[in-house]
Every structure is written in structure tokens, then in C-alpha cells.
Design a protein around this motif. Structure first.
Motif, PDB file in Angstrom:
ATOM      1  N   PHE A   4      16.659  82.720  16.004  1.00 61.91           N
ATOM      2  CA  PHE A   4      16.630  81.425  15.325  1.00 61.91           C
ATOM      3  C   PHE A   4      15.897  80.414  16.198  1.00 61.91           C
ATOM      4  N   ALA A   5      16.357  80.298  17.448  1.00 58.17           N
ATOM      5  CA  ALA A   5      15.784  79.293  18.341  1.00 58.17           C
ATOM      6  C   ALA A   5      14.334  79.605  18.681  1.00 58.17           C
ATOM      7  N   LYS A   6      14.039  80.896  18.912  1.00 58.33           N
ATOM      8  CA  LYS A   6      12.667  81.269  19.292  1.00 58.33           C
ATOM      9  C   LYS A   6      11.694  80.914  18.185  1.00 58.33           C
ATOM     10  N   LEU A  66      33.305  77.865  18.076  1.00 57.68           N
ATOM     11  CA  LEU A  66      32.957  79.189  18.593  1.00 57.68           C
ATOM     12  C   LEU A  66      32.805  79.218  20.115  1.00 57.68           C
ATOM     13  N   TYR A  67      32.211  78.176  20.658  1.00 61.64           N
ATOM     14  CA  TYR A  67      31.939  78.182  22.094  1.00 61.64           C
ATOM     15  C   TYR A  67      33.216  78.326  22.912  1.00 61.64           C
ATOM     16  N   PHE A  68      34.298  77.729  22.417  1.00 70.90           N
ATOM     17  CA  PHE A  68      35.545  77.794  23.185  1.00 70.90           C
ATOM     18  C   PHE A  68      36.487  78.888  22.687  1.00 70.90           C
ATOM     19  N   PRO A 106      18.594  88.306  31.983  1.00 67.10           N
ATOM     20  CA  PRO A 106      19.066  86.930  32.176  1.00 67.10           C
ATOM     21  C   PRO A 106      19.002  86.086  30.904  1.00 67.10           C
ATOM     22  N   PHE A 107      19.427  84.834  31.042  1.00 67.71           N
ATOM     23  CA  PHE A 107      19.620  83.935  29.907  1.00 67.71           C
ATOM     24  C   PHE A 107      18.403  83.759  29.011  1.00 67.71           C
ATOM     25  N   GLY A 108      18.656  83.565  27.741  1.00 72.63           N
ATOM     26  CA  GLY A 108      17.592  83.275  26.808  1.00 72.63           C
ATOM     27  C   GLY A 108      18.150  82.847  25.484  1.00 72.63           C
ATOM     28  N   PRO A 166      15.355  76.378  32.012  1.00 72.29           N
ATOM     29  CA  PRO A 166      16.358  76.772  31.015  1.00 72.29           C
ATOM     30  C   PRO A 166      17.123  75.545  30.514  1.00 72.29           C
ATOM     31  N   PRO A 167      17.155  75.315  29.195  1.00 71.24           N
ATOM     32  CA  PRO A 167      17.822  74.124  28.677  1.00 71.24           C
ATOM     33  C   PRO A 167      19.289  74.037  29.092  1.00 71.24           C
ATOM     34  N   LEU A 168      19.967  75.184  29.171  1.00 69.70           N
ATOM     35  CA  LEU A 168      21.340  75.151  29.709  1.00 69.70           C
ATOM     36  C   LEU A 168      21.255  75.648  31.148  1.00 69.70           C
ATOM     37  N   ASP A 191      25.154  87.366  24.437  1.00 67.63           N
ATOM     38  CA  ASP A 191      25.700  88.295  23.457  1.00 67.63           C
ATOM     39  C   ASP A 191      26.572  89.312  24.186  1.00 67.63           C
ATOM     40  N   ARG A 192      27.872  89.197  23.979  1.00 69.57           N
ATOM     41  CA  ARG A 192      28.779  89.962  24.831  1.00 69.57           C
ATOM     42  C   ARG A 192      28.747  91.452  24.518  1.00 69.57           C
ATOM     43  N   GLU A 193      28.096  91.837  23.419  1.00 69.44           N
ATOM     44  CA  GLU A 193      28.091  93.259  23.094  1.00 69.44           C
ATOM     45  C   GLU A 193      26.793  93.967  23.483  1.00 69.44           C
ATOM     46  N   VAL A 203      23.993  84.452   9.051  1.00 70.34           N
ATOM     47  CA  VAL A 203      23.144  83.291   9.369  1.00 70.34           C
ATOM     48  C   VAL A 203      22.044  83.660  10.360  1.00 70.34           C
ATOM     49  N   PHE A 204      22.340  84.623  11.233  1.00 69.15           N
ATOM     50  CA  PHE A 204      21.374  84.935  12.279  1.00 69.15           C
ATOM     51  C   PHE A 204      20.648  86.258  12.045  1.00 69.15           C
ATOM     52  N   LYS A 205      20.790  86.818  10.846  1.00 68.18           N
ATOM     53  CA  LYS A 205      20.094  88.079  10.529  1.00 68.18           C
ATOM     54  C   LYS A 205      18.591  87.831  10.540  1.00 68.18           C
ATOM     55  N   LEU A 238      23.286  75.707  33.609  1.00 71.38           N
ATOM     56  CA  LEU A 238      24.457  76.236  34.329  1.00 71.38           C
ATOM     57  C   LEU A 238      25.598  76.499  33.357  1.00 71.38           C
ATOM     58  N   THR A 239      26.342  77.563  33.636  1.00 70.29           N
ATOM     59  CA  THR A 239      27.608  77.725  32.934  1.00 70.29           C
ATOM     60  C   THR A 239      28.625  78.317  33.911  1.00 70.29           C
ATOM     61  N   ALA A 240      29.853  78.447  33.480  1.00 70.14           N
ATOM     62  CA  ALA A 240      30.885  78.937  34.407  1.00 70.14           C
ATOM     63  C   ALA A 240      31.913  79.747  33.641  1.00 70.14           C
ATOM     64  N   GLN A 294      35.067  85.189  14.705  1.00 67.34           N
ATOM     65  CA  GLN A 294      34.197  84.073  14.321  1.00 67.34           C
ATOM     66  C   GLN A 294      32.721  84.466  14.404  1.00 67.34           C
ATOM     67  N   ARG A 295      32.365  85.226  15.428  1.00 65.11           N
ATOM     68  CA  ARG A 295      30.963  85.635  15.561  1.00 65.11           C
ATOM     69  C   ARG A 295      30.553  86.539  14.412  1.00 65.11           C
ATOM     70  N   LYS A 296      31.478  87.440  14.045  1.00 62.01           N
ATOM     71  CA  LYS A 296      31.166  88.369  12.952  1.00 62.01           C
ATOM     72  C   LYS A 296      30.923  87.594  11.658  1.00 62.01           C
TER      73      LYS A 296
HETATM   74  C1  HEM Z   1      16.088  77.034  23.199  1.00 62.99           C
HETATM   75  C2  HEM Z   1      17.217  77.035  22.521  1.00 62.99           C
HETATM   76  C3  HEM Z   1      18.549  77.582  22.998  1.00 62.99           C
HETATM   77  C4  HEM Z   1      18.986  77.970  24.251  1.00 62.99           C
HETATM   78  C5  HEM Z   1      18.210  77.957  25.549  1.00 62.99           C
HETATM   79  C6  HEM Z   1      20.345  78.431  24.106  1.00 62.99           C
HETATM   80  C7  HEM Z   1      21.117  78.954  25.139  1.00 62.99           C
HETATM   81  C8  HEM Z   1      22.446  79.273  25.030  1.00 62.99           C
HETATM   82  C9  HEM Z   1      23.264  79.781  26.113  1.00 62.99           C
HETATM   83  C10 HEM Z   1      22.780  80.063  27.529  1.00 62.99           C
HETATM   84  C11 HEM Z   1      24.529  79.936  25.638  1.00 62.99           C
HETATM   85  C12 HEM Z   1      25.753  80.456  26.430  1.00 62.99           C
HETATM   86  C13 HEM Z   1      26.451  79.324  27.103  1.00 62.99           C
HETATM   87  C14 HEM Z   1      27.682  79.745  27.856  1.00 62.99           C
HETATM   88  O1  HEM Z   1      28.110  80.891  27.724  1.00 62.99           O
HETATM   89  O2  HEM Z   1      28.243  78.917  28.582  1.00 62.99           O
HETATM   90  C15 HEM Z   1      24.511  79.533  24.241  1.00 62.99           C
HETATM   91  C16 HEM Z   1      25.601  79.569  23.398  1.00 62.99           C
HETATM   92  C17 HEM Z   1      25.558  79.225  22.069  1.00 62.99           C
HETATM   93  N1  HEM Z   1      24.461  78.816  21.351  1.00 62.99           N
HETATM   94 FE1  HEM Z   1      22.585  78.618  22.045  1.00 62.99          FE
HETATM   95  N2  HEM Z   1      20.717  78.290  22.789  1.00 62.99           N
HETATM   96  C18 HEM Z   1      19.654  77.783  22.089  1.00 62.99           C
HETATM   97  C19 HEM Z   1      19.597  77.506  20.744  1.00 62.99           C
HETATM   98  C20 HEM Z   1      20.641  77.644  19.877  1.00 62.99           C
HETATM   99  C21 HEM Z   1      20.572  77.442  18.450  1.00 62.99           C
HETATM  100  C22 HEM Z   1      19.293  77.062  17.669  1.00 62.99           C
HETATM  101  C23 HEM Z   1      21.821  77.646  17.959  1.00 62.99           C
HETATM  102  C24 HEM Z   1      22.307  77.563  16.533  1.00 62.99           C
HETATM  103  C25 HEM Z   1      21.550  77.792  15.508  1.00 62.99           C
HETATM  104  C26 HEM Z   1      22.687  77.960  19.079  1.00 62.99           C
HETATM  105  C27 HEM Z   1      24.043  78.201  18.997  1.00 62.99           C
HETATM  106  C28 HEM Z   1      24.838  78.590  20.052  1.00 62.99           C
HETATM  107  C29 HEM Z   1      26.269  78.865  19.924  1.00 62.99           C
HETATM  108  C30 HEM Z   1      27.087  78.743  18.642  1.00 62.99           C
HETATM  109  C31 HEM Z   1      26.728  79.259  21.194  1.00 62.99           C
HETATM  110  C32 HEM Z   1      28.132  79.733  21.563  1.00 62.99           C
HETATM  111  C33 HEM Z   1      28.087  81.247  21.323  1.00 62.99           C
HETATM  112  C34 HEM Z   1      29.327  82.007  21.728  1.00 62.99           C
HETATM  113  O3  HEM Z   1      30.124  81.521  22.527  1.00 62.99           O
HETATM  114  O4  HEM Z   1      29.458  83.140  21.242  1.00 62.99           O
HETATM  115  N3  HEM Z   1      21.927  77.970  20.221  1.00 62.99           N
HETATM  116  N4  HEM Z   1      23.236  79.132  23.903  1.00 62.99           N
END
Ligand code: HEM
Length: 471
Positions: A416-418, A67-69, A410-412, A335-337, A402-404, A85-87, A339-341, A78-80
């Protein structure tokens, strides 16, 4: 932290939300500095942008080409497919008991660990009669094991038992993949220039470790898919394998490797990030004992002890405002992530600025969230009470940009994660007093950050933990 001086320089450049500079081969690059310009890229014109090629090279083999790529329509489909899972209702009713049960198991395993002398740390410090049990624990590894177990049970219906058995195949594979190495940076730079197959041939130990680790992860994913296909996959209602297999981009029984890639994405994205958040919150609570004490009081007054074997519901956690604000503030400050680009696939705009196709933008929540210009001088301080103020609110967006979404924030992270994060933190802070093993780390810049997918201390985070009675 280590990047502070670079951030200070960037902050000094006058700008309207974008800073332009020249990258290799004089290609235009932009650094975004405000939530509005971030939103233009991630939300308003999201489909004018894609992940840069060097992300695929550097991250693809670890994260999987899931999904990420995915981009454009493939991404939408794929998101749909994953919506169930994320309801919110699924998280509230089905996943909450899993989050809390694993949080309690984690606490029980930690107590066992610090009560028994362990060769790779210093505990226990005091075990005489009447003395509290305490020992030093590397919390980053424990956080990874807890979140890997949670993602396994909650997403795949499979318990990896990483908390109980740190020698398990998957956790060992990840520790190989993310082992700090001076060569990681070399590989990253090569990945910006050369295609993946060239980078994979570079004879470095870090490269061999990543290859071996990824091979193990793929094997585990294949095995999970095999087990799901042998049973009735439909019964795994809401499970990722089932949902992903419904996507019209891949059929469950026909394209196992595509499904393996998806599982890899979820396993890493879902456990590394929350583990990083857990590491930082424990660190910050050790640096700020008064915040730790206030939080512990709130938790103990409102939740049952993990030792009592009682479940909790989302409703119980929603009544703990301080817990929620501590979690939000940690995700904001660290923020755990980091940086992104993105790269523009057609001519587009960011605010009023024309962006030619091929330009690359860097989105760095680690910098934006610390901007004093945007968030006042308080921006650099860990202060959960920020979230109780109104102007300007620090409000995270839904996970993954969330692109929609209409909201420009800003990022969060997603629900599920919260929810997972709050459950884990509540159980830890209620049961343990946490202090820095190395007091020098109380100064942020003394914590060296590793260069993995997430921002984490590169030598782990050692915390003196004392088991507290009375709960
Ligand atoms: C504290 C926890 C989390 C943080 C801070 C976080 C943050 C992020 C961020 C910032 C992105 C976008 C990255 C980018 O566009 O380059 C991302 C994407 C994503 N995350 Fe998380 N996330 C977290 C937890 C989770 C969890 C628990 C899951 C799965 C259950 C998850 C699944 C995903 C997926 C699949 C993507 C790609 C989504 C897409 O491209 O549509 N993340 N996350």
C-alpha cells in the motif's frame, strides 16, 4: 543528522548483534545492531515481546489503542480481519487509480499555490512572460495533506479534501497534535515514568493542544462510523470500517469507541509515515540534482503527464526501476519510523543471548541502516544504485514487522505504502524542479529533526519549486 555523534559512539562498541546497557532502576536494556537480531525480536519470537508501557502512555492517546497496541491473539485476529484491505489485487485494481488521481490533484494544487502569492511563503519568484513559475513551498505540510486525502479515499471511501482546504478539521487537528514544541520532550520523559492520566493533567500548552487535536480526530472518526452505519457498511467492500467491524473483538454496532481507536491508528500510521517519506525524498532530490534529473527523465519517458487526465496502472510504474530504487533508498536512509521498542513478557533469547523477562530492547533502523560494518562505507550515502547491486542487498520487510514472515529483513513498508509513495513521487518529480531554499541544509547534520511519531525536519522543509514545461 543530529544523532550522528551518538551513532558514531555506538558503532565503535564491539558486539555480536546486541549491546546491553542499564536503564533507569538498573533494568537491563538492549540495543540491537543487526538485521538478524532485529528479526529474532520482530519475527522469530515476536510473541515473546510486547510494546512497552511507556509507548502506550506516550503514543496511545494519539495513535488510538488499536491494532498497533494489540498483542497476542487479539493482534492475530485484528490483522486477519484487515487482510482484504492490503491484498495485492485490491491495491492494483481499486487503489491504484486513487493513488494516481490524488497525486495529479496534488500537483495541480501545488501549481495553483505557487502561481498565487501566499502569505506564509515567498512565491512566486518569477511570473513574467516566458519566465517559469516558481515559488518556495513547505513540502512536509503538502505531503501530509496529500497522504491524508489518499488514506481517506483509499481506506474509508471519504475524501477529506485536505489538499484543497488546508483549514479542514482533520488536518488542523493533526497540525495541533504534531506542532513542534520544546515541551514535547518533557511530556515524553514524564510518560516514561507516570501513567497516562497523570501525564494528561500536566498543565503545558503542548498537552492542551494534543488533547484538543485528539478530541477533534475522535469526533471525525465517530462521524465517519456513523455515516458508514447509516448506509450499507457492507458495500464499502474492503474498506477499513467494514473489515474492522468484522473482527470478533468488536462488533460494529456495539463498540464504536473501539472502532474509533482503530481508525485513529490507521489514519495516523497511514498518513504520517508516507508524508515523512515524501518529505525526505524531496529533500534528497534537492540535495542530489543529478539523481533528480535521471529520475525525471525516466518518469517523463514512461508516464503520462498529470495534466493529461490519463490513468496509469501498476504495470506502468513497475517498468520504472530507477523510481523504485529511489523510493527504497529513501526509506532505507531516512526511515520514517526511526525507532521502536519492545519489552520481553517472558524469558527469551536474542541469538545466543539469554534475555530475562522485563528487559527492554530498542530497535533503531535509523542506526542499523547506516551501519558501515554491515553495509560498507557506502552506508552513509544516498545512493539508489545500491538496490541494483546484489551483495548485501538492502531489502525492506513487509510493513509493521509482519510477525509471520519468514524473511529476515530490516524495516520497510507494505505494498500500500510503496505504491502510494511511488505514484506521488512520480507526479511531483515529473512536473517540478526542486532545489533547497536554504543551501546550508545540503549538509545532513544541519537538518534538525523533530520529536514526533515520525522523523521529520522540525521546522518543515522549504523547497524552491519550478514548474517545468514539456510534460
Ligand atoms: C512509508 C510508509 C510507511 C512506513 C515506513 C511504515 C513503517 C511501519 C513500521 C516500521 C511499523 C512497525 C512499528 C513498530 O512495530 O513499532 C508499522 C506499523 C504499522 N503500520 Fe506502517 N508504515 C508505512 C505506511 C503505512 C500505511 C500506508 C499504513 C496504512 C495503510 C500503515 C499502517 C500500519 C499499521 C496499522 C501498523 C501496526 C501494525 C501491527 O502492529 O501489526 N503503515 N509501520
Amino acid at each position: 543528522m543530529g544523532q550522528t555523534s551518538r551513532l558514531t559512539k555506538l558503532r565503535a562498541i564491539p558486539n555480536n548483534g546486541t549491546i546491553r546497557y542499564l536503564g533507569p532502576f538498573n533494568r537491563g536494556r538492549f540495543f540491537l545492531t543487526t538485521p538478524e537480531t532485529l528479526a529474532d525480536v520482530l519475527v522469530n519470537r515476536a510473541y515473546d515481546w510486547e510494546k512497552p508501557k511507556h509507548f502506550r502512555t506516550n503514543l496511545g492517546r494519539i495513535l488510538g489503542f488499536g491494532l498497533y497496541f494489540a498483542e497476542g491473539d487479539v493482534h492475530r485476529i485484528q490483522r486477519k480481519a484487515l487482510t482484504p484491505v492490503f491484498k495485492s489485487r485490491h491495491i492494483r485494481d481499486d487503489l491504484y487509480p486513487i493513488f494516481w488521481a490524488k497525486a495529479c490533484e496534488c500537483v495541480a494544487e501545488l501549481i495553483k499555490h505557487i502561481s498565487t502569492r501566499h502569505k506564509d511563503d515567498w512565491g512566486p519568484k518569477a511570473s513574467g512572460k516566458g519566465n517559469p513559475v516558481s515559488g518556495t513551498v513547505e513540502v512536509s505540510g503538502w505531503a501530509s495533506r496529500a497522504t491524508l486525502d489518499i488514506i481517506g479515499v483509499a481506506g474509508l471511501g471519504h475524501d477529506f479534501q485536505a489538499l484543497k482546504s488546508p483549514e479542514g478539521e482533520l488536518i488542523q487537528a493533526y497540525s495541533k497534535i504534531f506542532a513542534p514544541s520544546s515541551h514535547s520532550w518533557t511530556l515524553f520523559i514524564l510518560g516514561m515514568i507516570f501513567p497516562p492520566w497523570v501525564v494528561s493533567l500536566v498543565p503545558l500548552k503542548a498537552n492542551r493542544d494534543i488533547k484538543a487535536g485528539v478530541k477533534s480526530v475522535r469526533n471525525v472518526c465517530r462521524q465517519l462510523i456513523k455515516e458508514a452505519s447509516a448506509g450499507d457498511a457492507r458495500k464499502a467492500d474492503g474498506g477499513w470500517i467494514y473489515c474492522l467491524s468484522l473482527s470478533s473483538q468488536m462488533h460494529f454496532y456495539h463498540d464504536t469507541e473501539a472502532l474509533v481507536d482503530q481508525l485513529m491508528t490507521f489514519l495516523i500510521a497511514g498518513h504520517e509515515t508516507t508524508a515523512a517519506a515524501m518529505t525526505w525524498v524531496i529533500y534528497l532530490l534537492a540535495v542530489y540534482p543529478d539523481i533528480q534529473e535521471t529520475l525525471r527523465q525516466e518518469v517523463r519517458e514512461n508516464l503520462p503527464s498529470p495534466a493529461w487526465g490519463q490513468g496509469i496502472t501498476k504495470h506502468n510504474i513497475d517498468r520504472l526501476p530507477y523510481l523504485t530504487t529511489v523510493c527504497l533508498e529513501v526509506l532505507w536512509c531516512f526511515p520514517p519510523l526511526p525507532l521502536t521498542a519492545r519489552v520481553a513478557i517472558r524469558d527469551t533469547r536474542i541469538g545466543d543471548v539469554h534475555i530475562p523477562a522485563g528487559s527492554e530492547v530498542f530497535l533503531v533502523p535509523w542506526a542499523i541502516n547506516k551501519s558501515e560494518r554491515l553495509w560498507s562505507k557506502d552506508a552513509l550515502h544516498f545512493n539508489p544504485r545500491w538496490w541494483l547491486k546484489t551483495v548485501p542487498a538492502r531489502s525492506p520487510i513487509e510493513d509493521g514487522g509482519d510477525r509471520e514472515t519468514e524473511n529476515i529483513k530490516p524495516f520497510g513498508v507494505a505494498n500500500f505504502a510503496k505504491e502510494e509513495f511511488t505514484c506521488l513521487l512520480a507526479a511531483w518529480v515529473g512536473r517540478f524542479k526542486m532545489e533547497l531554499h536554504d543551501p546550508e541544509l545540503a549538509v545532513y547534520k544541519n537538518v534538525k529533526i523533530g520529536g514526533g511519531i515520525t522523523a521529520r525536519p522540525n521546522k518543515g522543509m522549504y523547497i524552491n519549486m519550478t514548474v517545468l514545461d514539456g510534460w
